[in-house]
Design an enzyme around this catalytic site. Structure first.
Site, mmCIF file in Angstrom:
data_model
loop_
_atom_site.group_PDB
_atom_site.id
_atom_site.type_symbol
_atom_site.label_atom_id
_atom_site.label_comp_id
_atom_site.label_asym_id
_atom_site.label_seq_id
_atom_site.Cartn_x
_atom_site.Cartn_y
_atom_site.Cartn_z
ATOM 1 N N GLY A 1 -1.126 2.981 14.816
ATOM 2 C CA GLY A 1 0.098 3.731 14.506
ATOM 3 C C GLY A 1 1.193 3.481 15.543
ATOM 4 O O GLY A 1 2.133 4.258 15.651
ATOM 5 N N ARG B 1 10.294 -7.280 12.814
ATOM 6 C CA ARG B 1 8.832 -7.265 12.991
ATOM 7 C C ARG B 1 8.115 -7.591 11.676
ATOM 8 O O ARG B 1 7.062 -8.220 11.689
ATOM 9 C CB ARG B 1 8.380 -5.914 13.534
ATOM 10 C CG ARG B 1 8.853 -5.680 14.958
ATOM 11 C CD ARG B 1 8.040 -4.605 15.653
ATOM 12 N NE ARG B 1 8.658 -3.294 15.647
ATOM 13 C CZ ARG B 1 9.543 -2.869 16.541
ATOM 14 N NH1 ARG B 1 9.948 -3.672 17.493
ATOM 15 N NH2 ARG B 1 10.043 -1.645 16.482
ATOM 16 N N LEU C 1 -2.349 -1.178 14.417
ATOM 17 C CA LEU C 1 -1.755 -1.067 15.766
ATOM 18 C C LEU C 1 -1.925 0.363 16.286
ATOM 19 O O LEU C 1 -1.165 0.811 17.146
ATOM 20 C CB LEU C 1 -0.267 -1.444 15.738
ATOM 21 C CG LEU C 1 0.073 -2.775 15.046
ATOM 22 C CD1 LEU C 1 1.571 -3.033 15.096
ATOM 23 C CD2 LEU C 1 -0.692 -3.926 15.697
ATOM 24 N N SER D 1 -10.703 5.809 0.170
ATOM 25 C CA SER D 1 -10.180 5.673 1.530
ATOM 26 C C SER D 1 -10.829 6.749 2.394
ATOM 27 O O SER D 1 -11.019 7.883 1.936
ATOM 28 C CB SER D 1 -8.661 5.849 1.504
ATOM 29 O OG SER D 1 -8.128 5.731 2.795
ATOM 30 N N HIS E 1 -7.809 9.252 -1.758
ATOM 31 C CA HIS E 1 -7.268 9.132 -0.403
ATOM 32 C C HIS E 1 -8.239 9.623 0.681
ATOM 33 O O HIS E 1 -8.385 8.992 1.719
ATOM 34 C CB HIS E 1 -5.956 9.934 -0.338
ATOM 35 C CG HIS E 1 -5.005 9.469 0.709
ATOM 36 N ND1 HIS E 1 -3.653 9.604 0.580
ATOM 37 C CD2 HIS E 1 -5.191 8.884 1.904
ATOM 38 C CE1 HIS E 1 -3.057 9.119 1.661
ATOM 39 N NE2 HIS E 1 -3.971 8.674 2.468
ATOM 40 N N ARG E 2 -8.865 10.768 0.429
ATOM 41 C CA ARG E 2 -9.788 11.333 1.428
ATOM 42 C C ARG E 2 -10.955 11.983 0.701
ATOM 43 O O ARG E 2 -10.774 12.522 -0.399
ATOM 44 C CB ARG E 2 -9.077 12.376 2.291
ATOM 45 C CG ARG E 2 -8.017 11.727 3.178
ATOM 46 C CD ARG E 2 -7.781 12.477 4.465
ATOM 47 N NE ARG E 2 -6.952 11.680 5.349
ATOM 48 C CZ ARG E 2 -7.356 11.083 6.459
ATOM 49 N NH1 ARG E 2 -8.607 11.188 6.846
ATOM 50 N NH2 ARG E 2 -6.532 10.372 7.203
ATOM 51 N N ASN F 1 8.505 -0.697 10.003
ATOM 52 C CA ASN F 1 9.698 -0.590 9.154
ATOM 53 C C ASN F 1 10.784 -1.551 9.597
ATOM 54 O O ASN F 1 11.826 -1.647 8.970
ATOM 55 C CB ASN F 1 10.274 0.837 9.295
ATOM 56 C CG ASN F 1 9.923 1.699 8.106
ATOM 57 O OD1 ASN F 1 9.825 1.211 6.974
ATOM 58 N ND2 ASN F 1 9.757 2.989 8.338
ATOM 59 N N ASP G 1 0.824 -1.202 0.000
ATOM 60 C CA ASP G 1 0.000 0.000 0.000
ATOM 61 C C ASP G 1 0.867 1.264 0.000
ATOM 62 O O ASP G 1 1.704 1.448 0.882
ATOM 63 C CB ASP G 1 -0.895 -0.006 1.257
ATOM 64 C CG ASP G 1 -1.872 1.157 1.273
ATOM 65 O OD1 ASP G 1 -2.739 1.198 0.387
ATOM 66 O OD2 ASP G 1 -1.762 2.032 2.157
ATOM 67 N N TYR H 1 2.928 9.892 0.546
ATOM 68 C CA TYR H 1 3.753 9.277 1.587
ATOM 69 C C TYR H 1 5.196 9.769 1.495
ATOM 70 O O TYR H 1 5.776 9.883 0.402
ATOM 71 C CB TYR H 1 3.703 7.743 1.511
ATOM 72 C CG TYR H 1 2.366 7.179 1.982
ATOM 73 C CD1 TYR H 1 1.410 7.993 2.590
ATOM 74 C CD2 TYR H 1 2.052 5.837 1.825
ATOM 75 C CE1 TYR H 1 0.192 7.491 3.014
ATOM 76 C CE2 TYR H 1 0.833 5.318 2.258
ATOM 77 C CZ TYR H 1 -0.093 6.166 2.850
ATOM 78 O OH TYR H 1 -1.308 5.657 3.272
HETATM 79 N N1 LIG Z 1 -5.613 5.651 4.014
HETATM 80 C C1 LIG Z 1 -5.141 6.406 4.972
HETATM 81 O O1 LIG Z 1 -5.604 7.525 5.220
HETATM 82 C C2 LIG Z 1 -4.008 5.883 5.792
HETATM 83 C C3 LIG Z 1 -3.586 6.567 6.949
HETATM 84 C C4 LIG Z 1 -2.531 6.026 7.688
HETATM 85 C C5 LIG Z 1 -1.936 4.825 7.272
HETATM 86 N N2 LIG Z 1 -2.351 4.214 6.131
HETATM 87 C C6 LIG Z 1 -1.744 2.942 5.661
HETATM 88 O O2 LIG Z 1 -1.683 2.053 6.742
HETATM 89 C C7 LIG Z 1 -0.340 1.596 6.882
HETATM 90 C C8 LIG Z 1 -0.078 1.260 8.296
HETATM 91 O O3 LIG Z 1 -0.195 2.419 9.103
HETATM 92 P P1 LIG Z 1 0.715 2.543 10.392
HETATM 93 O O4 LIG Z 1 2.136 2.575 10.018
HETATM 94 O O5 LIG Z 1 0.177 3.628 11.227
HETATM 95 O O6 LIG Z 1 0.374 1.086 11.030
HETATM 96 P P2 LIG Z 1 0.552 0.393 12.400
HETATM 97 O O7 LIG Z 1 0.973 -0.994 12.037
HETATM 98 O O8 LIG Z 1 -0.669 0.605 13.213
HETATM 99 O O9 LIG Z 1 1.732 1.160 13.161
HETATM 100 C C9 LIG Z 1 3.053 1.053 12.752
HETATM 101 C C10 LIG Z 1 3.890 1.760 13.774
HETATM 102 O O10 LIG Z 1 3.886 0.987 14.964
HETATM 103 C C11 LIG Z 1 5.218 0.730 15.339
HETATM 104 N N3 LIG Z 1 5.302 -0.645 15.875
HETATM 105 C C12 LIG Z 1 4.778 -1.750 15.359
HETATM 106 N N4 LIG Z 1 5.070 -2.834 16.128
HETATM 107 C C13 LIG Z 1 5.824 -2.364 17.128
HETATM 108 C C14 LIG Z 1 6.416 -2.987 18.243
HETATM 109 N N5 LIG Z 1 6.294 -4.308 18.482
HETATM 110 N N6 LIG Z 1 7.124 -2.207 19.088
HETATM 111 C C15 LIG Z 1 7.250 -0.884 18.859
HETATM 112 N N7 LIG Z 1 6.693 -0.231 17.808
HETATM 113 C C16 LIG Z 1 5.977 -0.978 16.956
HETATM 114 C C17 LIG Z 1 6.032 0.803 14.088
HETATM 115 O O11 LIG Z 1 7.359 1.113 14.420
HETATM 116 P P3 LIG Z 1 8.571 0.252 13.760
HETATM 117 O O12 LIG Z 1 8.649 0.709 12.356
HETATM 118 O O13 LIG Z 1 9.744 0.639 14.584
HETATM 119 O O14 LIG Z 1 8.205 -1.191 13.916
HETATM 120 C C18 LIG Z 1 5.333 1.897 13.314
HETATM 121 O O15 LIG Z 1 5.824 3.162 13.708
HETATM 122 C C19 LIG Z 1 0.506 2.738 6.314
HETATM 123 O O16 LIG Z 1 1.791 2.312 5.927
HETATM 124 C C20 LIG Z 1 -0.321 3.136 5.141
HETATM 125 O O17 LIG Z 1 -0.085 2.261 4.076
HETATM 126 C C21 LIG Z 1 -3.373 4.721 5.402
#
Ligand SMILES: NC(=O)c1ccc[n+]([C@@H]2O[C@H](COP(=O)([O-])OP(=O)(O)OC[C@H]3O[C@@H](n4cnc5c(N)ncnc54)[C@H](OP(=O)(O)O)[C@@H]3O)[C@@H](O)[C@H]2O)c1
Length: 296
Positions: free
Chosen positions: A215, A266, A213, A159, A129-130, A262, A49, A54
């Site tokens: 974020g 994980r 999670l 989205s 997106h929005r 990232n 995705d 981004y």
């Molecule tokens: N459509 C939209 O409006 C929209 C908005 C936001 C996001 N998105 C999509 O959703 C995807 C996921 O969003 P997200 O990145 O917020 O998802 P998420 O999986 O909820 O959160 C990821 C964050 O949690 C941290 N994390 C995960 N496991 C961890 C652990 N065990 N310990 C510590 N930190 C941990 C990660 O850090 P590390 O990298 O250090 O693991 C990262 O910063 C995005 O990449 C994007 O594609 C879409």
């Protein structure tokens, strides 16, 4: 990994890897990005995705670097990207006011740029997106239909749309919208009851779930919810993140969580969530902990 059919021409892996944070990593080299993609593919995660915005309009090019270095990856992936957010950074530095743009001209230009940044011929799924308060649904719908006709985009979706936004755009298209990517998790439980899930379940739409999670907020969460996630995680021999994702997987709407880590270690364990099967009472323990009280 389970495969989920979104349309006649689109099948996703049940778990999806999101690239919002790709450009935030200290290493954005093609070789390192390829390791992340490969780790996903090894687990059967084939859906990725993206969005034009981004990384301040840089993340698509980071992915493109890896795809140029190893073009054979492309055929093993489904690539999602998004458009319509115009923020005053990167290629839009001259813009004064952050806004949304669902005009034909903007969507078409954005798609051309996304294709070139990612070094691909076709976008498997393009999302608006929005919701744009100024959307002319006839213009946007026709532009999206024409992009499918041109072959530059295979499928389109949205989205963060509420049911009425979805119906408006879908009503003006000859192709059907294939998904809505929404925020839903133990950190954002309102779609379970505000009609968003029910609306899409009735249509049979498979929804993508962003920030499963919260974020990262669920990882550091204390209190009842933190304790409950840890207890369930202990019982299944997984970590908290697997439980938070399993909470989404257990819902009959067949949600498709979009994971954002990232961290290579994980990434390699994203599919641990599939080891967790929550019975009704355990699901409600998590739900009530997120709600802050027992259900009525
Ligand atoms: N459509 C939209 O409006 C929209 C908005 C936001 C996001 N998105 C999509 O959703 C995807 C996921 O969003 P997200 O990145 O917020 O998802 P998420 O999986 O909820 O959160 C990821 C964050 O949690 C941290 N994390 C995960 N496991 C961890 C652990 N065990 N310990 C510590 N930190 C941990 C990660 O850090 P590390 O990298 O250090 O693991 C990262 O910063 C995005 O990449 C994007 O594609 C879409």
């Amino acid at each position: 990994m389970e495969r989920v059919t979104l349309s006649d021409t689109l099948e996703f892996s049940r778990l999806i890897y999101g690239m919002w944070r790709l450009g935030d990593d200290t290493d954005t080299s093609p070789a390192y990005v390829e390791r992340k993609i490969q780790s996903c593919l090894d687990q059967g995660i084939t859906t990725f995705d993206q969005a034009d915005i981004y990384g301040g309009y840089t993340a698509e090019a980071v992915l493109g670097g890896a795809l140029k270095a190893n073009p054979s990856l492309r055929d093993r992936m489904e690539i999602v990207t998004k458009c319509d957010i115009v923020a005053p950074v990167g290629r839009y530095s001259d813009v004064k006011v952050k806004h949304y743009d669902t005009s034909r001209a903007h969507i078409e230009k954005s798609v051309e740029t996304s294709l070139s940044e990612m070094a691909i011929e076709t976008i498997d799924l393009l999302l608006i997106h929005r919701p744009d308060p100024l959307m002319d649904h006839f213009e946007t719908g026709a532009a999206l239909d024409d992009l499918i006709k041109s072959g530059k985009v295979r499928n389109v979706g949205v989205s963060n749309f509420r049911p009425w936004d979805w119906e408006l755009l879908d009503s003006a298209m000859s192709n059907r919208l294939v998904t809505n990517q929404i925020e839903i998790s133990l950190a954002e439980i309102s779609p379970f009851t505000n009609g968003d899930l029910a609306f899409h379940q009735r249509l049979g739409t498979k929804l993508m779930a962003w920030s499963p999670l919260g974020g990262g907020s669920l990882i550091s969460k204390g209190g009842k919810l933190g304790e409950t996630m840890d207890e369930v995680a202990g019982a299944f021999g997984v970590d908290r993140s697997a439980v938070a994702v399993a909470f989404l997987l257990a819902h009959p709407a067949k949600l498709l969580p979009v994971m954002g880590t990232n961290n290579l270690g994980r990434i390699a364990t994203i599919s641990d969530a599939l080891k967790v099967s929550l019975d009704r009472e355990t699901w409600f323990r998590l739900y009530e902990a997120a709600l802050g009280h027992e259900v009525a």
